[in-house]
Design an enzyme around this catalytic site. Structure first.
Site, mmCIF file in Angstrom:
data_model
loop_
_atom_site.group_PDB
_atom_site.id
_atom_site.type_symbol
_atom_site.label_atom_id
_atom_site.label_comp_id
_atom_site.label_asym_id
_atom_site.label_seq_id
_atom_site.Cartn_x
_atom_site.Cartn_y
_atom_site.Cartn_z
ATOM 1 N N CYS A 143 0.848 -1.175 0.510
ATOM 2 C CA CYS A 143 0.214 0.114 0.170
ATOM 3 C C CYS A 143 0.979 0.691 -0.096
ATOM 4 O O CYS A 143 1.935 1.387 0.112
ATOM 5 C CB CYS A 143 -1.028 0.165 1.132
ATOM 6 N N ASP A 192 -8.028 3.410 1.508
ATOM 7 C CA ASP A 192 -7.492 3.901 2.509
ATOM 8 C C ASP A 192 -8.448 4.500 3.167
ATOM 9 O O ASP A 192 -8.368 5.437 3.764
ATOM 10 C CB ASP A 192 -6.649 4.944 2.032
ATOM 11 N N ARG A 210 -3.245 -0.735 5.240
ATOM 12 C CA ARG A 210 -3.492 -1.687 4.904
ATOM 13 C C ARG A 210 -3.053 -3.187 4.452
ATOM 14 O O ARG A 210 -3.296 -3.707 4.253
ATOM 15 C CB ARG A 210 -4.413 -1.319 2.774
#
Length: 157
Positions: free
Chosen positions: A9, A128, A15
């Site tokens: 990420c 996100d 994440r």
């Protein structure tokens, strides 16, 4: 031979470390942990050396996922050679990784986390949660649980 998975990420604090933790738990539950190596990285250097976001760790812990990784940046000189699967959380992450490929073999290793979803098929990226509220962290975990199970089913065949 172990299959090696790298989850990527932006900052490697929400994440991708969550994907790593979810995958490790599901591999263990399915007695597959000896067949896989999992890691995570970020495309940016913002959080190198830091633990995952405390909010993400707390939400994961409620589901019995342990996020223990320390943030690091994606290293194309090492990671393309070391990993079989390089799995981006969103299209920007994937685009950033693709800019670093050296050859067609590197390119073949890149996929999107949501490519493996079987329930959250209306999502083409893992959002996100960093600037959002509590529900964002829960949604990330919902998507990752679905995607990790799909990934296990696809690559352990």
């Amino acid at each position: 031979m172990k299959k090696k998975l790298l989850f990527v990420c932006l900052g490697n604090i929400c994440r991708s470390p969550s994907a790593e933790a979810v995958m490790k738990k599901y591999l263990k539950l399915n007695h597959l942990e000896s067949d896989f190596l999992c890691d995570s990285a970020g495309t940016a250097a913002y959080h190198i050396g830091e633990r995952a976001d405390a909010r993400m760790r707390n939400h994961a812990l409620k589901r019995d996922f342990q996020i223990n990784s320390i943030a690091r940046q994606f290293n194309p000189q090492i990671d393309f050679d070391k990993f079989d699967f390089i799995i981006g959380m969103d299209q920007q992450n994937i685009s950033d990784i693709k800019k670093l490929v050296r050859n067609s073999d590197d390119l073949k290793k890149i996929s999107a986390m949501t490519d493996y979803c079987t329930e959250f098929i209306n999502y083409n990226y893992v959002p996100d949660p960093y600037y959002g509220g509590e529900n964002g962290f829960e949604l990330v975990l919902d998507i990752l649980e679905d995607a990790c199970l799909g990934l296990i089913n696809q690559i352990s065949r």
